[in-house]
Design a protein around this motif. Structure first.
Motif, PDB file in Angstrom:
ATOM      1  N   THR A  91       0.818  -1.202   0.000  1.00  0.00           N
ATOM      2  CA  THR A  91       0.000   0.000   0.000  1.00  0.00           C
ATOM      3  C   THR A  91       0.856   1.258   0.000  1.00  0.00           C
ATOM      4  N   GLY A  92       0.480   2.227  -0.817  1.00  0.00           N
ATOM      5  CA  GLY A  92       1.208   3.484  -0.877  1.00  0.00           C
ATOM      6  C   GLY A  92       0.860   4.242  -2.144  1.00  0.00           C
ATOM      7  N   THR A  93       1.455   5.414  -2.282  1.00  0.00           N
ATOM      8  CA  THR A  93       1.327   6.181  -3.511  1.00  0.00           C
ATOM      9  C   THR A  93       2.518   5.845  -4.389  1.00  0.00           C
ATOM     10  N   TYR A  94       2.247   5.465  -5.618  1.00  0.00           N
ATOM     11  CA  TYR A  94       3.285   5.027  -6.535  1.00  0.00           C
ATOM     12  C   TYR A  94       3.604   6.143  -7.527  1.00  0.00           C
ATOM     13  N   TYR A  95       4.895   6.365  -7.709  1.00  0.00           N
ATOM     14  CA  TYR A  95       5.382   7.403  -8.598  1.00  0.00           C
ATOM     15  C   TYR A  95       6.397   6.803  -9.564  1.00  0.00           C
ATOM     16  N   CYS A  96       6.559   7.452 -10.714  1.00  0.00           N
ATOM     17  CA  CYS A  96       7.689   7.085 -11.557  1.00  0.00           C
ATOM     18  C   CYS A  96       8.608   8.297 -11.711  1.00  0.00           C
ATOM     19  N   GLY A  97       9.846   7.999 -11.954  1.00  0.00           N
ATOM     20  CA  GLY A  97      10.854   9.036 -12.064  1.00  0.00           C
ATOM     21  C   GLY A  97      11.846   8.714 -13.165  1.00  0.00           C
ATOM     22  N   ARG A  98      12.582   9.749 -13.564  1.00  0.00           N
ATOM     23  CA  ARG A  98      13.551   9.633 -14.629  1.00  0.00           C
ATOM     24  C   ARG A  98      14.947   9.940 -14.098  1.00  0.00           C
ATOM     25  N   ASN A  99      15.928   9.211 -14.599  1.00  0.00           N
ATOM     26  CA  ASN A  99      17.313   9.413 -14.202  1.00  0.00           C
ATOM     27  C   ASN A  99      18.156   9.505 -15.460  1.00  0.00           C
ATOM     28  N   ASN A 100      18.932  10.575 -15.579  1.00  0.00           N
ATOM     29  CA  ASN A 100      19.713  10.735 -16.808  1.00  0.00           C
ATOM     30  C   ASN A 100      21.178  10.334 -16.627  1.00  0.00           C
ATOM     31  N   ARG A 101      21.480   9.573 -15.595  1.00  0.00           N
ATOM     32  CA  ARG A 101      22.834   9.053 -15.392  1.00  0.00           C
ATOM     33  C   ARG A 101      22.961   7.693 -16.091  1.00  0.00           C
ATOM     34  N   PRO A 102      24.171   7.169 -16.247  1.00  0.00           N
ATOM     35  CA  PRO A 102      24.330   5.863 -16.889  1.00  0.00           C
ATOM     36  C   PRO A 102      23.941   4.693 -15.990  1.00  0.00           C
ATOM     37  N   SER A 103      23.919   4.895 -14.685  1.00  0.00           N
ATOM     38  CA  SER A 103      23.556   3.825 -13.764  1.00  0.00           C
ATOM     39  C   SER A 103      22.729   4.400 -12.627  1.00  0.00           C
ATOM     40  N   TYR A 104      22.179   3.526 -11.790  1.00  0.00           N
ATOM     41  CA  TYR A 104      21.310   4.009 -10.733  1.00  0.00           C
ATOM     42  C   TYR A 104      21.281   3.027  -9.577  1.00  0.00           C
ATOM     43  N   GLU A 105      20.815   3.544  -8.459  1.00  0.00           N
ATOM     44  CA  GLU A 105      20.508   2.726  -7.287  1.00  0.00           C
ATOM     45  C   GLU A 105      19.049   3.014  -6.933  1.00  0.00           C
ATOM     46  N   LEU A 106      18.246   2.000  -6.742  1.00  0.00           N
ATOM     47  CA  LEU A 106      16.837   2.220  -6.413  1.00  0.00           C
ATOM     48  C   LEU A 106      16.679   2.970  -5.088  1.00  0.00           C
ATOM     49  N   SER A 107      17.674   2.859  -4.226  1.00  0.00           N
ATOM     50  CA  SER A 107      17.591   3.543  -2.934  1.00  0.00           C
ATOM     51  C   SER A 107      17.897   5.037  -3.062  1.00  0.00           C
ATOM     52  N   HIS A 108      18.393   5.478  -4.194  1.00  0.00           N
ATOM     53  CA  HIS A 108      18.777   6.883  -4.386  1.00  0.00           C
ATOM     54  C   HIS A 108      17.682   7.650  -5.120  1.00  0.00           C
ATOM     55  N   PHE A 109      16.534   7.810  -4.457  1.00  0.00           N
ATOM     56  CA  PHE A 109      15.417   8.465  -5.120  1.00  0.00           C
ATOM     57  C   PHE A 109      15.752   9.903  -5.492  1.00  0.00           C
ATOM     58  N   TRP A 110      16.688  10.532  -4.809  1.00  0.00           N
ATOM     59  CA  TRP A 110      17.026  11.931  -5.079  1.00  0.00           C
ATOM     60  C   TRP A 110      17.701  12.120  -6.429  1.00  0.00           C
TER      61      TRP A 110
END
Length: 125
Positions: A91-110
């Motif tokens: 349960t929660g509010t679900y959002y999508c986001g965009r990242n323009n870096r070559p890699s990512y960490e799911l924990s790094h929402f910022w």
């Protein structure tokens, strides 16, 4: 304003399924990493699933691995999240986001941007 538009949320019972959609209104998603996040009141935004960048396969939070599937349709400029076997803790509010870096960490929402208004998912036991 450039942002995503999330939809498809609703109320379901435990064990049910939902498919969320996320469309971009003013930019092409193809070059970017895209990811789904969720947030509950009083809690930090949590990465759920991501796709793109240098990783050949999607990545998932351990709590949703095997139950959720992220995909994208670049031609339609849409990102999907298929959620099966839903649990009350989803349960929660679900959002999508965009990242323009070559890699990512799911924990790094910022490191993600262009958040939409979100879509509410409520799972009852």
């Amino acid at each position: 304003q450039f942002q995503f538009e999330e939809s498809g949320g609703g109320s379901v019972q435990s064990g049910g399924s939902l498919t969320l959609s996320c469309s971009a209104n003013a930019f092409n998603i193809e070059p970017y990493i895209v990811a789904w996040f969720r947030q509950s009141p009083g809690k930090e935004r949590e990465g759920v699933a991501g796709l793109g960048g240098i990783y050949p396969a999607p990545t998932y939070a351990a709590s949703v691995e095997g139950r959720f599937t992220i995909s994208r349709d670049n031609a339609k400029n849409v990102v999907y999240l298929v959620m099966n076997d839903l649990k009350p803790e989803d349960t929660g509010t679900y959002y999508c986001g965009r990242n323009n870096r070559p890699s990512y960490e799911l924990s790094h929402f910022w490191e993600f941007d262009y958040w939409g208004q979100g879509t509410q998912v409520t799972v009852s036991s």
